[in-house]
Design an enzyme around this catalytic site. Structure first.
Site, short mmCIF file in Angstrom:
data_model
loop_
_atom_site.label_atom_id
_atom_site.label_comp_id
_atom_site.label_asym_id
_atom_site.label_seq_id
_atom_site.Cartn_x
_atom_site.Cartn_y
_atom_site.Cartn_z
N ALA A 6 13.67 -7.83 69.75
CA ALA A 6 12.61 -6.86 69.62
C ALA A 6 11.55 -7.34 68.67
CB ALA A 6 13.22 -5.54 69.20
N CYS A 7 11.13 -6.45 67.81
CA CYS A 7 9.94 -6.67 67.00
C CYS A 7 10.09 -7.79 65.98
CB CYS A 7 9.61 -5.38 66.27
SG CYS A 7 9.72 -3.91 67.30
N THR A 8 8.94 -8.30 65.56
CA THR A 8 8.88 -9.24 64.45
C THR A 8 7.91 -8.68 63.41
OG1 THR A 8 9.22 -11.11 65.95
CG2 THR A 8 8.38 -11.61 63.75
N THR A 56 4.89 -6.86 65.53
CA THR A 56 4.74 -6.79 66.97
C THR A 56 5.84 -5.86 67.49
OG1 THR A 56 6.19 -8.70 67.36
CG2 THR A 56 3.82 -9.13 67.17
#
Length: 498
Positions: free
Chosen positions: A25-27, A46
């Site tokens: 998922a997100c960073t 993100t």
């Protein structure tokens, strides 16, 4: 984001070659104010899930709540009492609230900003001792419960801590909250364990989906908020680990580092500091990174668009596949990895906070609805009360009036036809951003001066500037989309290829 899976093509590659088929998922990232060229604190994330997943950008207005009314998360059954009065805040929600609201990020009217969350998960031993709670606090509710309820970032961290202690956490998460006094970085480790630190001004961090905190001084109550049993749970799970004679949180709570987290940690650090000594083979990456370099807003945008530029790695989504969407051989996988800018990015946001911006404004959120790979970041002050109509289209399929779906289509076209389209679109987007960065400094100062004497006029001015810019930009995006559709290559039968 937890339970948000990567696209089937990439997932099949990871599964086939044992690269761990978990939620990617997100960073997230943070750049302390002492490391930026203009003294700004920069942080953001993100948001990843899958291609073709609509995101909106809205403002939730302040409101009074009836006594006893509760926030209810339809995705997992979590409930929590609403405050007597909910503060105004901006949000980036999903369009399917029955599956979770996922407000994700924004400013509230007191200048508190929040990005929630980067998902992570404790190792099996920890989860047996302090399991996640099915109807506990999840990412799907986090921003919606916290931002309308707090006046400072520390209050936000304390409220999350209170909820996790009382009701439990449904999943592991990393949360960032900031205000004019700085930024807090918080890891929700297990069902009831958490640690938050005031992030140092002279460090930077890049954090995909695993825990990063090392040794933390629990006696430093001014800069640390932690659950009472963080060490006790690790010892009971027999995963307690020390480094240099001190309890190390990440090594005690994490599972082994997987390849997708390795590639994003490594490439993110190298994007900001090519001289960093980290390597792709490191067993773990420290949260707090040091450098003698200074960074700009453009460096943060570059980080979120990173696809291994300058590194000996290639984006996983560029791998040649067979007719079934799988790698042709194990040998074909070599050299490919999961980048920060991948096909599953649904939106990206960067908060830019300066000491001289009044709390009523908070700062600037640079927002790209849709992946910024071929789309622009637009600036939004924290005091806005409205957003452009194209941000509010709720369709779950392509809609030509939607900002997200327009950008998604542009990204699809450029990705499918890299040779004819090349970097033309992103080059234009970067040119727009350069202009807006210069304009935003001026308008932020003007509105900062105005908000002291006339908050309503300041809000109206911020609304007008952002709405006009968004309308003009959306018209340009529609023109680009139409041009790409017209110019895309045709197949042998003369039909346009998607």
């Amino acid at each position: 984001m937890i339970n948000k899976k990567i696209s089937l093509g990439v997932l099949s590659i990871l599964t086939a070659f044992s690269l761990q088929s978990v939620s990617y998922a997100c960073t997230g990232f943070i750049i302390g104010k002492d490391l930026t060229k203009d003294g700004s604190l920069l942080y953001g994330r993100t948001e990843d899930l899958e291609p073709h997943h609509n995101k909106n950008f809205i403002v939730r207005l302040a409101k009074d709540n009836p006594a006893g009314e509760k926030w209810k998360d339809l995705s997992n059954g979590f409930e929590y009492p609403l405050p007597e009065h909910s503060y105004r805040y901006s949000a980036i929600p999903d369009v399917t609230p029955n599956k979770g609201v996922y407000d994700e990020a924004g400013f509230n009217e007191f200048g508190v900003s929040m990005s929630a969350t980067v998902s992570a998960s404790a190792n099996d031993a920890i989860q047996k001792i302090d399991p996640y709670v099915k109807n506990g606090l999840a990412e799907s509710s986090m921003t919606s419960v916290i931002l309308p309820s707090v006046k400072t970032a520390r209050e936000g961290v304390a409220l999350i801590a209170k909820i996790v202690t009382e009701k439990g956490a449904a999943e592991g998460n990393i949360v960032t909250l900031a205000d004019k006094d700085g930024i807090w970085y918080m890891e929700i480790l297990s069902g009831h364990q958490y640690v938050a630190i005031k992030f140092p001004d002279d460090k930077y961090a890049v954090f995909p989906n695993t825990f990063y905190l090392g040794h933390v001084d629990f006696n430093d109550k001014e800069n640390t908020i932690a659950s009472e049993d963080v060490e006790k749970v690790a010892k009971k799970a027999k995963s307690y680990t020390e480094v240099d004679g001190k309890f190390h949180i990440a090594k005690s709570y994490n599972p082994p580092l997987n390849d997708a987290n390795r590639s994003r940690s490594f490439s993110g650090i190298k994007s900001l500091d090519p001289d960093s000594k980290v390597t792709y083979k490191d067993s773990n990456y420290e949260l707090l990174q040091s450098t003698d370099k200074t960074f700009s807003l453009e460096d943060a945008m570059k980080l979120q668009r990173n696809r291994f530029e300058g590194l000996d790695l290639k984006p996983l989504d560029q791998m040649a596949l067979d007719g079934k969407g799988k790698p042709k051989s194990k040998k074909a996988v070599k050299g490919y990895a999961y980048p920060i800018s991948n096909p599953n990015v649904m939106e990206a946001h960067i908060f830019q906070l300066k000491k001289d911006i009044p709390a009523e404004l908070g700062g600037v959120m640079w927002l790209s609805i849709g992946s910024p790979r071929n789309a622009p970041y637009l600036p939004y002050l924290g005091n806005i009360s409205r957003t452009y109509e194209a941000y509010q289209e709720k369709s779950t399929q392509y809609n030509d009036k939607s900002w997200y779906w327009t950008v998604s289509h542009i990204n699809d076209l450029v990705a499918a036809h890299p040779k004819p389209f090349g970097t033309k679109v992103i080059d234009e987007m970067k040119g727009l951003e350069k202009t807006w960065i210069a304009e935003q400094d001026k308008s932020t100062k003007e509105i900062s001066d105005l908000v002291v004497s006339d908050p309503k006029a300041a809000q109206e001015k911020a609304d007008k500037i952002s709405l006009d810019r968004a309308e003009k930009t959306f018209k340009r995006l529609k023109a680009i989309e139409a041009k790409l559709v017209k110019e895309k290559p045709k197949n042998k039968k003369g039909l346009n290829r998607s």
